[in-house]
Design an enzyme around this catalytic site. Structure first.
Site, PDB file in Angstrom:
ATOM      1  N   ASP A 141       0.785  -1.235   0.000  1.00  0.00           N
ATOM      2  CA  ASP A 141       0.000   0.000   0.000  1.00  0.00           C
ATOM      3  C   ASP A 141       0.820   1.292   0.000  1.00  0.00           C
ATOM      4  O   ASP A 141       0.607   2.151  -0.842  1.00  0.00           O
ATOM      5  CB  ASP A 141      -0.966  -0.007   1.190  1.00  0.00           C
ATOM      6  CG  ASP A 141      -1.955   1.154   1.126  1.00  0.00           C
ATOM      7  OD1 ASP A 141      -2.326   1.542   0.008  1.00  0.00           O
ATOM      8  OD2 ASP A 141      -2.340   1.667   2.174  1.00  0.00           O
ATOM      9  N   CYS A 201     -22.833   1.022  -5.656  1.00  0.00           N
ATOM     10  CA  CYS A 201     -21.726   1.728  -5.014  1.00  0.00           C
ATOM     11  C   CYS A 201     -21.664   3.184  -5.442  1.00  0.00           C
ATOM     12  O   CYS A 201     -21.266   4.058  -4.656  1.00  0.00           O
ATOM     13  CB  CYS A 201     -20.400   1.019  -5.297  1.00  0.00           C
ATOM     14  SG  CYS A 201     -19.957   0.926  -7.048  1.00  0.00           S
ATOM     15  N   CYS A 205     -22.919   6.886  -2.646  1.00  0.00           N
ATOM     16  CA  CYS A 205     -21.874   7.811  -2.206  1.00  0.00           C
ATOM     17  C   CYS A 205     -22.480   9.121  -1.690  1.00  0.00           C
ATOM     18  O   CYS A 205     -23.185   9.811  -2.425  1.00  0.00           O
ATOM     19  CB  CYS A 205     -20.898   8.113  -3.343  1.00  0.00           C
ATOM     20  SG  CYS A 205     -19.574   9.257  -2.863  1.00  0.00           S
ATOM     21  N   CYS A 251     -19.612   2.682  -0.074  1.00  0.00           N
ATOM     22  CA  CYS A 251     -19.542   2.059  -1.394  1.00  0.00           C
ATOM     23  C   CYS A 251     -19.063   0.616  -1.314  1.00  0.00           C
ATOM     24  O   CYS A 251     -19.417  -0.212  -2.161  1.00  0.00           O
ATOM     25  CB  CYS A 251     -18.649   2.874  -2.331  1.00  0.00           C
ATOM     26  SG  CYS A 251     -16.918   2.976  -1.856  1.00  0.00           S
TER      27      CYS A 251
END
Length: 378
Positions: A141, A201, A205, A251
């Site tokens: 990451d 999704c 939002c 989401c």
């Protein structure tokens, strides 16, 4: 003549690595070429060119290194992509129902996944090097490696319309890590997109952060606003935050593929009792030592106390509970300007007349905070 995967000389080696990865506690393991053509680099350049990265200047600074896996390491031939399931015990959207308590993103309710996964990646890489030779490097990451496209190539899932990875086995709940190696290993079949016409999704939002399927404007994303943005959150998004004080799971949680997901077997990723809907009033009173103690080993600690309390105060302002003014007033004189500004907004939302009386006696001199007060009392 084309050589099939089954004819590749290193099929057995690949399968042995996969077995070791699963033994180490990874829930998914796939293989992809690190040197094939990489169209995702072009998508990333468009993302940055349109300014969708917001204040995340590091994305622009590392753009060339993110353009292709071999830009990180020219000798890499294969990416071993690993996934760990962090599926929650309950629907994260339930946390949004009580406005007096905080909603913290699922991934941040347990231990910091970077530390947990990095140890396993290093263990796998050491084992690979000792068993088969070749050079190895691990990524999780924080390094400029586009792991979600790699994961799709390696067959772990596909990038859904919310741009996150979706798995047919684990839904939207996979942490990712990678081992790049100079070993030439056969690739797994890539996963195809299974979203179909679903747009759940996109529609859920709260801030309209998706200008189109598979495109995210991070500047409107609640995860970006509550985690990456260091200054005041733009007024236009504050009410949409609700009680979300660190990240947003909407989401992810609404994805229909989550019906196949299961509770994570990794105890380090299970929600701590203290982070299951903690009281906003108590969180607003945290000083730096208390903040560090509460979020020890948690990814939340990386945003620091001031940014965190800023988020808490916005959530208090959205609660509609005037009794929470008792938690807001002390923060109007907080040493941190961003906290004082958020406190002024929360006080205006909960008790505008009280804020007006406090303004008369205020010794506030910071221009940005005075602007918050003026806007609230206009």
């Amino acid at each position: 003549m084309t050589i099939s995967i089954s004819d590749h000389p290193n099929v057995a080696l690949r399968d042995e690595i996969r077995a070791e990865a699963l033994r180490l506690g990874f829930d998914a393991c796939g293989f992809a070429s690190a040197s094939d053509a990489w169209p995702n680099g072009g998508w990333l350049r468009e993302f940055v060119a349109e300014g969708f990265h917001g204040a995340m200047g590091w994305m622009e600074e590392t753009l060339d290194r993110r353009a292709h896996p071999t830009a990180m390491w020219t000798d890499a031939k294969t990416a071993v992509v690993l996934g760990v399931n962090y599926g929650p015990a309950h629907d994260p959207l339930l946390a949004l129902e009580d406005g007096s308590r905080a909603a913290i993103s699922v991934y941040a309710q347990g231990d910091d996944y970077h530390e947990v996964i990095k140890k396993r990646l290093k263990a796998l890489a050491r084992w690979m090097h000792g068993r088969f030779g070749g050079e190895v490097k691990v990524f999780v990451d924080t390094a400029p490696l586009m792991e979600k496209p790699l994961a799709q190539r390696a067959g772990l899932g596909w990038q859904g319309k919310h741009t996150n990875l979706v798995s047919r086995q684990f839904g939207s709940w996979l942490f990712l890590g990678s081992v790049l190696t100079t070993l030439d290993l056969p690739a797994d079949p890539p996963e195809r997109d299974h979203c179909g016409t679903c747009r759940a999704c996109l529609d859920i939002c709260p801030t309209g952060a998706f200008p189109a399927p598979h495109r995210l404007d991070a500047r409107r994303c609640i995860s970006y606003l509550t985690i990456e943005l260091s200054g005041p959150i733009p007024v236009e998004f504050r009410q949409a935050l609700g009680n979300r004080i660190y990240g947003c799971d909407d989401c992810l949680a609404v994805c229909p593929w989550n019906k196949f997901a299961s509770l994570s077997a990794e105890m380090a990723f299970h929600a701590r009792e203290t982070l299951k809907g903690p009281s906003l009033a108590e969180l607003a009173g945290l000083d730096d030592p208390a903040f560090r103690a509460l979020f020890s080993k948690s990814p939340v600690k990386r945003i620091g106390r001031d940014r965190f309390v800023r988020n808490v105060l916005y959530a208090i302002g959205n609660s509609g509970d005037a009794a929470l003014m008792a938690a807001v007033e002390p923060r109007l004189t907080d040493p941190s300007p961003v906290v004082r500004g958020a406190a002024a907004w929360a006080a205006w939302r909960l008790a505008p007349k009280r804020l007006e009386s406090l303004a008369v006696a205020s010794a506030e001199v910071a221009p940005a905070i005075l602007d918050e007060w003026r806007a609230a009392l206009a």
